[in-house]
Write a protein that holds these residues in place. Sequence first.
Motif, short mmCIF file in Angstrom:
data_model
loop_
_atom_site.label_atom_id
_atom_site.label_comp_id
_atom_site.label_asym_id
_atom_site.label_seq_id
_atom_site.Cartn_x
_atom_site.Cartn_y
_atom_site.Cartn_z
N CYS A 95 52.42 40.16 15.65
CA CYS A 95 51.19 40.97 15.64
C CYS A 95 50.33 40.99 14.48
O CYS A 95 49.10 40.93 14.77
CB CYS A 95 51.75 42.42 15.70
SG CYS A 95 52.67 42.69 17.24
N GLY A 96 50.48 40.68 13.35
CA GLY A 96 49.69 40.69 12.16
C GLY A 96 48.99 39.39 12.46
O GLY A 96 47.71 39.33 12.11
N LEU A 97 49.49 38.15 12.69
CA LEU A 97 48.80 36.93 12.88
C LEU A 97 48.03 37.22 13.92
O LEU A 97 46.75 36.74 13.86
CB LEU A 97 49.87 36.03 13.30
CG LEU A 97 49.37 34.64 13.29
CD1 LEU A 97 48.72 34.28 12.12
CD2 LEU A 97 50.53 33.65 13.92
N ALA A 98 48.17 37.84 15.23
CA ALA A 98 47.25 38.06 16.08
C ALA A 98 46.10 38.74 15.75
O ALA A 98 44.93 38.60 16.15
CB ALA A 98 48.00 38.58 17.44
N LEU A 99 46.09 39.93 14.92
CA LEU A 99 45.29 40.85 14.42
C LEU A 99 44.31 40.12 13.52
O LEU A 99 43.08 40.06 13.67
CB LEU A 99 45.95 42.10 13.80
CG LEU A 99 44.91 42.95 13.22
CD1 LEU A 99 44.23 43.65 14.62
CD2 LEU A 99 45.73 44.06 12.59
N GLY A 100 44.93 39.20 12.86
CA GLY A 100 44.06 38.26 11.76
C GLY A 100 43.23 37.31 12.56
O GLY A 100 41.90 37.15 12.32
#
Length: 116
Positions: A95-100
Amino acid sequence: MSTWLSVTKAVLPYISDIISVAAPVFTRRKGNTEESQLQILQQQVSELQAASLQNLGDIKALAEQLKAALPLLEQEMRQAAQQADARLRRASLLCGLALGLGALALVIAFAALLNK
């Protein structure tokens, strides 16, 4: 899950014994004299004592099996909790990677719009 099945398989053979001992067929009262009724009562008491001793043995056997099965169940629960934590960490990372990546895409799109 496999531990639960092994516990169930270990307990199932005792169920018919428990039911048969829990509901014994007692000697029927057939005599009318006081002496015959006393003998019947004594026989019924003996049957009850035998049934209670059988129950005691079955309960001890089940308690030993439960005592052996509980640590296995606790270990399986800990493993399941660790696996769930690992999945949650992995999902949070994705999720953090997708947000970034989404933020980076917005910045690139905004920069492309400004360069026109």
